[in-house]
Design a protein around this motif. Sequence first.
Motif, PDB file in Angstrom:
ATOM      1  N   ALA A   1      41.457  41.512  31.403  1.00  0.00           N
ATOM      2  CA  ALA A   1      40.632  40.469  30.791  1.00  0.00           C
ATOM      3  C   ALA A   1      40.303  39.346  31.759  1.00  0.00           C
ATOM      4  N   GLY A   2      41.066  39.242  32.850  1.00  0.00           N
ATOM      5  CA  GLY A   2      40.854  38.153  33.797  1.00  0.00           C
ATOM      6  C   GLY A   2      41.360  36.817  33.313  1.00  0.00           C
ATOM      7  N   SER A   3      42.191  36.816  32.263  1.00  0.00           N
ATOM      8  CA  SER A   3      42.691  35.566  31.707  1.00  0.00           C
ATOM      9  C   SER A   3      43.865  35.856  30.785  1.00  0.00           C
ATOM     10  N   PHE A   4      44.745  34.848  30.633  1.00  0.00           N
ATOM     11  CA  PHE A   4      45.815  34.921  29.645  1.00  0.00           C
ATOM     12  C   PHE A   4      45.397  34.290  28.317  1.00  0.00           C
ATOM     13  N   ARG A   5      44.228  33.675  28.257  1.00  0.00           N
ATOM     14  CA  ARG A   5      43.754  33.057  27.022  1.00  0.00           C
ATOM     15  C   ARG A   5      43.496  34.121  25.964  1.00  0.00           C
ATOM     16  N   ILE A   6      44.015  33.901  24.767  1.00  0.00           N
ATOM     17  CA  ILE A   6      43.884  34.892  23.705  1.00  0.00           C
ATOM     18  C   ILE A   6      42.418  35.081  23.314  1.00  0.00           C
ATOM     19  N   THR A   7      41.657  34.010  23.265  1.00  0.00           N
ATOM     20  CA  THR A   7      40.244  34.142  22.906  1.00  0.00           C
ATOM     21  C   THR A   7      39.479  34.956  23.942  1.00  0.00           C
ATOM     22  N   THR A   8      39.802  34.761  25.213  1.00  0.00           N
ATOM     23  CA  THR A   8      39.137  35.534  26.275  1.00  0.00           C
ATOM     24  C   THR A   8      39.523  37.003  26.195  1.00  0.00           C
ATOM     25  N   VAL A   9      40.809  37.260  25.925  1.00  0.00           N
ATOM     26  CA  VAL A   9      41.275  38.642  25.798  1.00  0.00           C
ATOM     27  C   VAL A   9      40.549  39.341  24.652  1.00  0.00           C
ATOM     28  N   LEU A  10      40.439  38.684  23.503  1.00  0.00           N
ATOM     29  CA  LEU A  10      39.774  39.295  22.354  1.00  0.00           C
ATOM     30  C   LEU A  10      38.289  39.521  22.620  1.00  0.00           C
ATOM     31  N   ALA A  11      37.672  38.598  23.349  1.00  0.00           N
ATOM     32  CA  ALA A  11      36.261  38.790  23.708  1.00  0.00           C
ATOM     33  C   ALA A  11      36.094  39.986  24.634  1.00  0.00           C
ATOM     34  N   THR A  12      37.040  40.158  25.560  1.00  0.00           N
ATOM     35  CA  THR A  12      36.993  41.307  26.473  1.00  0.00           C
ATOM     36  C   THR A  12      37.137  42.613  25.714  1.00  0.00           C
ATOM     37  N   VAL A  13      38.038  42.636  24.739  1.00  0.00           N
ATOM     38  CA  VAL A  13      38.228  43.844  23.929  1.00  0.00           C
ATOM     39  C   VAL A  13      36.955  44.147  23.144  1.00  0.00           C
ATOM     40  N   ALA A  14      36.357  43.129  22.580  1.00  0.00           N
ATOM     41  CA  ALA A  14      35.124  43.336  21.805  1.00  0.00           C
ATOM     42  C   ALA A  14      34.003  43.908  22.664  1.00  0.00           C
ATOM     43  N   ASP A  15      34.008  43.556  23.946  1.00  0.00           N
ATOM     44  CA  ASP A  15      32.981  44.067  24.862  1.00  0.00           C
ATOM     45  C   ASP A  15      33.369  45.403  25.495  1.00  0.00           C
ATOM     46  N   GLY A  16      34.509  45.961  25.088  1.00  0.00           N
ATOM     47  CA  GLY A  16      34.962  47.231  25.662  1.00  0.00           C
ATOM     48  C   GLY A  16      35.439  47.102  27.092  1.00  0.00           C
ATOM     49  N   GLY A  17      36.003  45.945  27.444  1.00  0.00           N
ATOM     50  CA  GLY A  17      36.385  45.691  28.830  1.00  0.00           C
ATOM     51  C   GLY A  17      37.775  46.127  29.215  1.00  0.00           C
ATOM     52  N   LEU A  18      38.562  46.674  28.277  1.00  0.00           N
ATOM     53  CA  LEU A  18      39.909  47.134  28.628  1.00  0.00           C
ATOM     54  C   LEU A  18      39.832  48.505  29.288  1.00  0.00           C
ATOM     55  N   ASP A  19      40.418  48.625  30.482  1.00  0.00           N
ATOM     56  CA  ASP A  19      40.381  49.900  31.195  1.00  0.00           C
ATOM     57  C   ASP A  19      41.443  50.872  30.698  1.00  0.00           C
ATOM     58  N   HIS A  20      42.583  50.357  30.227  1.00  0.00           N
ATOM     59  CA  HIS A  20      43.684  51.222  29.802  1.00  0.00           C
ATOM     60  C   HIS A  20      44.223  50.746  28.448  1.00  0.00           C
ATOM     61  N   PRO A  21      43.441  50.839  27.397  1.00  0.00           N
ATOM     62  CA  PRO A  21      43.867  50.275  26.110  1.00  0.00           C
ATOM     63  C   PRO A  21      45.112  50.941  25.533  1.00  0.00           C
ATOM     64  N   THR A  22      45.222  52.263  25.661  1.00  0.00           N
ATOM     65  CA  THR A  22      46.382  52.956  25.091  1.00  0.00           C
ATOM     66  C   THR A  22      47.662  52.563  25.810  1.00  0.00           C
ATOM     67  N   LEU A  23      47.629  52.564  27.133  1.00  0.00           N
ATOM     68  CA  LEU A  23      48.814  52.201  27.905  1.00  0.00           C
ATOM     69  C   LEU A  23      49.244  50.773  27.597  1.00  0.00           C
TER      70      LEU A  23
END
Length: 664
Positions: A191-213
Amino acid sequence: MTTTTLAVLVPLLPFLGAAAGLLLGRTIPGLVRPLAVLPTLAALVLAVLVAARHGGGADIDAATELTPTGSIPIELALHIDGFAALVAVLVGVVASCVQIYSTGYLRDDPRYPSYAALVSLFTSAMLLVVYSGDLMVLLVGWETMGICSYFLVGHYWETPEARAASLKAFLVTKLGDVPFLIGLFALAVDAGSFRITTVLATVADGGLDHPTLIALLLLAGVAGKSAQFPLHTWLPDAMAGPTPVSALIHAATMVAAGVYFVARLLPVFTASAAALVVLAVMAAVTMAGSALAALAQDDIKRVLAYSTIGQLGYMTGALAVGDRGAAVFHLLSHGAFKALLFLAAGVIIHAAGTNSLAAMSRMTGLRDRVPDAFWTMTVALLALAAIPPFSGFFSKEAVLGVAEHAATGHSETAPTAAGWIVLIAGLLTALLTAAYATRLWLLAFNGRGAEAPDHGRQPVTMTAVLWVLAVPSLAFGLTVGVLPDWFDGHALTPTLTTSVLGTGVALVGGLVTYGAWRHTTALAARVPMGAVAADAEADGGLVEAEAIATHAPAYGDVAAAHDPADPGRLLLGPLHRHAAVGFHLDAVYTALFVRPVQAAASLVRFLDREVIDTYVRGAGTAPRWLGAAVRRAQTGNVQTYLSALLAGTVVLAVAAVLVATVGA
């Protein structure tokens, strides 16, 4: 004062109370109780104000960078949504009740000042987790709770049980925290950040490379902190700590933290269908297994401990089908009635002089000794068993409803398999929950035998908080109509199908247990003491038989240590002895992990002492021997030195002649 300022003060006030209690508690004893109670009550008032200002509306976000890191920044951030606002109120209510209750429960304890300060610090850490908008700051609260639990569970450190329980709680939770920390770092890198809002925005954009792990790594920490299979074994042993600590840990702080964390970051987990299925299986095994274990426990606090594990399984089950509203609804409802159950149990234990349900079943008049605990625990047990209109009915039916929704293929995020797993396990657990709740009530309050001991009236500080907690245990479910405004707008009202099924199996479980109790009570009246002792020796060994002999004079022919009037034995049959020890998971872990580690440690110790130390000792021994030999030659006699010099000269001369001869 701005809402952000109020929110900052909520975790800060208990922290300052803890610091002041540790510094001044022993030098100024009169300040101990005010420093324990007042900061926590003030934090509760401020949490209510924050919730009122939020009002189920827009999220509150604020942040300031703590320090430049050169890569991913760490920020002191707040993120308060409807979930956070209500969970903070729950923490404040339960912590305040625990602090007030403890002033009576531990009034003669010489270590009360440090205990009260640690409870305040525990409360502050959980509030930090609830309000934190940065994962690293959340981790600070997460780990602070771990160390607080170590000290509080080991409060009675002079007993081996408390020392072992505190170590076990610390080590098992740390075992889950290692992959949890790795998962946090992996999540922040993606996500490039520890901020929870940034992390959730990254997930919404499909930015997680290894979601299962990432999801599986985070689940390891959640399993440890929230006592889910297979890292749940520390929680029943943690009952060695004071009863108010059990209420705090089980209702509003440590074990709730894992569920709350998944609810806060649920999109991270719904990004992986495999992770949701794993979570569903973990929840199902936890629910059913802990309910069976609760039905076999004799210690009243261990019954409630396994009950907590099972109810947490409901929460993780709701999360496994992608609905955090139902999970947090049950977290709030459970927090109220489980705190009430533990605090009422503390009153009962104080009155009975024992934790044993079997011993209580041999006492008459216990309910008359503790009428406040009797009535309020009855309310809490009905809520636990999910009998309408008590709060547990509405929150548990919300979980079953979303599971049925996913099982019928109507969920956009959860696999159908996860829905069926949670639904079937949830209905089975509802049956077993009603069974062990009924068993606890019957054994504790319907005993037959000697008169219950009279220890006088309980302190008002202990009984008053029971009625305070009885109100939400009875009426919190009635807020189900307004909670969707706080919980993403999802409806939480019970559905007809799951309401009928859930309530039906709960009634069956309660009625069957009552019938088994009537049957076993009638049999127990005819069982001679010798037969019971022989059965105990065959079933549980000499220790249990000796306990029967010890308690028999006080509690009649059938003694407390091995009570054939226990309906749990009849209902579980041969499974009882396995369920009573948690299905031998501790033995399995000892064989798989403890003994190999001990063997490896013994090997390392042998190599260190017998191999490495041999070389070290040899390196010192050889010069010492050489020095000793040289020292022997230093006699101080001149004639000896001249003789040695002459002998050496002769040897050199002979050697030179021999060399010259060979060369020629």
